[in-house]
Design an enzyme around this catalytic site. Structure first.
Site, mmCIF file in Angstrom:
data_model
loop_
_atom_site.group_PDB
_atom_site.id
_atom_site.type_symbol
_atom_site.label_atom_id
_atom_site.label_comp_id
_atom_site.label_asym_id
_atom_site.label_seq_id
_atom_site.Cartn_x
_atom_site.Cartn_y
_atom_site.Cartn_z
ATOM 1 N N LYS A 1 0.855 -1.188 0.000
ATOM 2 C CA LYS A 1 0.000 0.000 0.000
ATOM 3 C C LYS A 1 0.892 1.239 0.000
ATOM 4 O O LYS A 1 2.011 1.159 0.478
ATOM 5 C CB LYS A 1 -0.896 0.015 1.252
ATOM 6 C CG LYS A 1 -1.674 -1.261 1.520
ATOM 7 C CD LYS A 1 -2.898 -1.358 0.661
ATOM 8 C CE LYS A 1 -3.708 -2.604 1.003
ATOM 9 N NZ LYS A 1 -4.845 -2.818 0.112
ATOM 10 N N SER B 1 -7.332 -12.180 4.123
ATOM 11 C CA SER B 1 -6.777 -10.855 3.873
ATOM 12 C C SER B 1 -7.872 -9.819 4.054
ATOM 13 O O SER B 1 -9.005 -10.042 3.657
ATOM 14 C CB SER B 1 -6.234 -10.813 2.439
ATOM 15 O OG SER B 1 -5.879 -9.517 2.074
ATOM 16 N N HIS C 1 -6.742 -13.509 -7.174
ATOM 17 C CA HIS C 1 -7.542 -12.545 -6.422
ATOM 18 C C HIS C 1 -8.973 -12.590 -6.941
ATOM 19 O O HIS C 1 -9.199 -12.799 -8.121
ATOM 20 C CB HIS C 1 -6.967 -11.135 -6.571
ATOM 21 C CG HIS C 1 -7.552 -10.180 -5.579
ATOM 22 N ND1 HIS C 1 -8.793 -9.611 -5.754
ATOM 23 C CD2 HIS C 1 -7.096 -9.704 -4.397
ATOM 24 C CE1 HIS C 1 -9.067 -8.829 -4.711
ATOM 25 N NE2 HIS C 1 -8.060 -8.873 -3.880
ATOM 26 N N GLU D 1 -4.915 -5.843 -6.468
ATOM 27 C CA GLU D 1 -5.606 -6.387 -7.635
ATOM 28 C C GLU D 1 -5.716 -5.376 -8.776
ATOM 29 O O GLU D 1 -5.776 -5.742 -9.936
ATOM 30 C CB GLU D 1 -7.005 -6.906 -7.254
ATOM 31 C CG GLU D 1 -7.970 -5.859 -6.722
ATOM 32 C CD GLU D 1 -7.810 -5.592 -5.231
ATOM 33 O OE1 GLU D 1 -8.676 -4.897 -4.679
ATOM 34 O OE2 GLU D 1 -6.826 -6.071 -4.632
#
EC number: 4.1.1.39
Length: 468
Positions: free
Chosen positions: A168, A372, A287, A197
């Site tokens: 991030k 997650s 994902h 993603e």
């Protein structure tokens, strides 16, 4: 029977497609639909309509019906039961003959079973709750590129869950800064880091630059720690050709794992990528971006356990499966139901966990579930207990949000995980002693102590939408 003569007109679906005496075959694909009929539509007609419209039927009789054997090819609604506690909702069980489906194609399976019928006017809402995939059909799929055991052997990591972290901020970092964040996390003790993603190839960070800097981070951290490391390089792209180009480049760099968004990318692209990954020794992280659009409504859409089964057939070594304890949806028993569907060879029918059918995967490799979303060190005992060793625990903000930086954040998570695994192996109860185990470990790890202090009160407590 063409000789009987063709009789035009519209007739009720249930005359042909509702067959309560039908004995299901081992080769049938079985589906459980949650049906909400429009007022005045009897459940038998609604269930039969679903069977018809997702197999051989259409709205009127057609003379070409006489040119084939409908009895051989039609879907059949063979059982209907009311949903407890819901008004005018029913579970309709439908059996489809195996001949209706192309071998090895999840795309074709879904086009048939859910392609058309969900817009049907006689139904208020429709949800596909579960599928039973017969062993004969399972054997036409390659499935996950490698599976759980092969992955552990490749990584040389046993007896504990694997640790990951999503980098991030998900968008906006340059490739070099991104690679630096990856290096710090891996150096601190994580097994994997992850592209978000929606990180594909944007103006601020083109895919090739990211791949190069992340590969450098992987090899540098591997040489310093003596552990095998990975970063999920997202190969998802606008075309299949571009996706394959990215996967090939990842293989040339010598990295261990790539990533794909299987719902937005599509099952056809996903299966192609999974085949490439097996042929070339790459692990494949999946994902589930967009899943909640399809699976969040309780009475309409497709339950995630069906999407999870489809992924195991199409191919992937990891898939996100909710956390039960973090910020994203996931009710414990239901989540564990499809987690077992992903990992185990044989899963018994168990309605208390949302499993409508017994599923036999006949040696198709297993998939590691990934927890997650909104999890941190205080969740570690619960996650270790709920998911067990065969899982990946991913802490994005729970690593990068550490007050001292990424590497100490990674250290805190690794110490917490090792403490929980050791406590469990010594016979301690993680559910009741979890907080104490983390507190004890934090005495020996200033990084963990700092993490405990930051996140001591954070909770995401909402009622789960997905109840049985």
């Amino acid at each position: 029977k063409a000789s009987v003569g063709f009789k035009a007109g519209v007739k009720e679906y249930k005359l042909t497609y509702y067959t309560p005496t039908y004995e299901t075959k081992d080769t049938d694909i079985l589906a459980a639909f949650r049906v909400t009929p429009q007022p005045g539509v009897p459940p038998e007609e609604a269930g039969a309509a679903v069977a018809a419209e997702s197999s051989t039927g259409t709205w009127t009789t057609v003379w070409t019906d006489g040119l084939t054997s409908l009895d051989r090819y039609k879907g059949r609604c063979y059982h209907i039961e009311p949903v407890a506690g819901e008004e005018n909702q029913f579970i309709a069980y439908v059996a489809y003959p195996l001949d209706l489906f192309e071998e090895g194609s999840v795309t074709n399976m879904f086009t048939s079973i859910v392609g058309n019928v969900f817009g049907f006017k006689a139904l208020r809402a429709l949800r596909l709750e579960d599928l039973r995939i017969p062993t004969a059909y399972v054997k036409t799929f390659q499935g996950p590129p490698h599976g759980i055991q092969v992955e552990r052997d490749k990584l040389n990591k046993y007896g504990r869950p694997l640790l990951g972290c999503t980098i991030k901020p998900k968008l906006g970092l340059s490739a070099k800064n991104y690679g630096r964040a990856v290096y710090e996390c891996l150096r601190g003790g994580l097994d994997f880091t992850k592209d978000d993603e929606n990180v594909n190839s944007q103006p601020f960070m083109r895919w090739r630059d990211r791949f190069l800097f992340c590969a450098e981070a992987i090899f540098k951290s591997q040489s310093e720690t003596g552990e095998i490391k990975g970063h999920y390089l997202n190969a998802t792209a606008g075309t299949c050709e571009e996706m394959m180009k990215r996967a090939i480049f990842a293989r040339e760099l010598g990295v261990p794992i790539v990533m794909h968004d299987y719902l937005t990318g599509g099952f056809t692209a996903n299966t192609s990528l999974a085949h490439y990954c097996r042929d070339n020794g790459l692990l494949l992280h999946i994902h589930r971006a967009m899943h909640a659009v399809i699976d969040r409504q309780k009475n309409h859409g497709i339950h995630f356990r069906v999407l999870a089964k489809a992924l195991r057939m199409s191919g992937g070594d990891h898939i996100h499966a909710g956390t039960v304890v973090g910020k994203l949806e996931g009710e414990r028993d239901i989540t564990l139901g499809f987690v077992d569907l992903l990992r185990d060879d044989f899963i018994e029918k168990d309605r208390s966990r949302g499993l409508f059918f017994t599923q036999d995967w006949v040696s198709l490799p297993g998939v590691l579930p990934v927890a997650s979303g909104g999890i941190h060190v205080w969740h570690m005992p619960a996650l270790t207990e709920i998911f067990g060793d065969d899982s990946v625990l991913q802490f994005g903000g729970g690593t990068l949000g550490h007050p001292w930086g990424n590497a100490p954040g990674a250290v805190a998570n690794r110490v917490a995980l090792e403490a929980c695994v050791q406590a469990r192996n010594e016979g301690r109860d993680l559910a009741s002693e979890g907080n104490e185990i983390i507190r004890e470990a934090s005495k020996w790890s200033p990084e963990l102590a700092a993490a405990c202090e930051v996140w001591k009160e954070i909770k995401f407590e909402f009622e789960a939408m997905d109840t049985l």
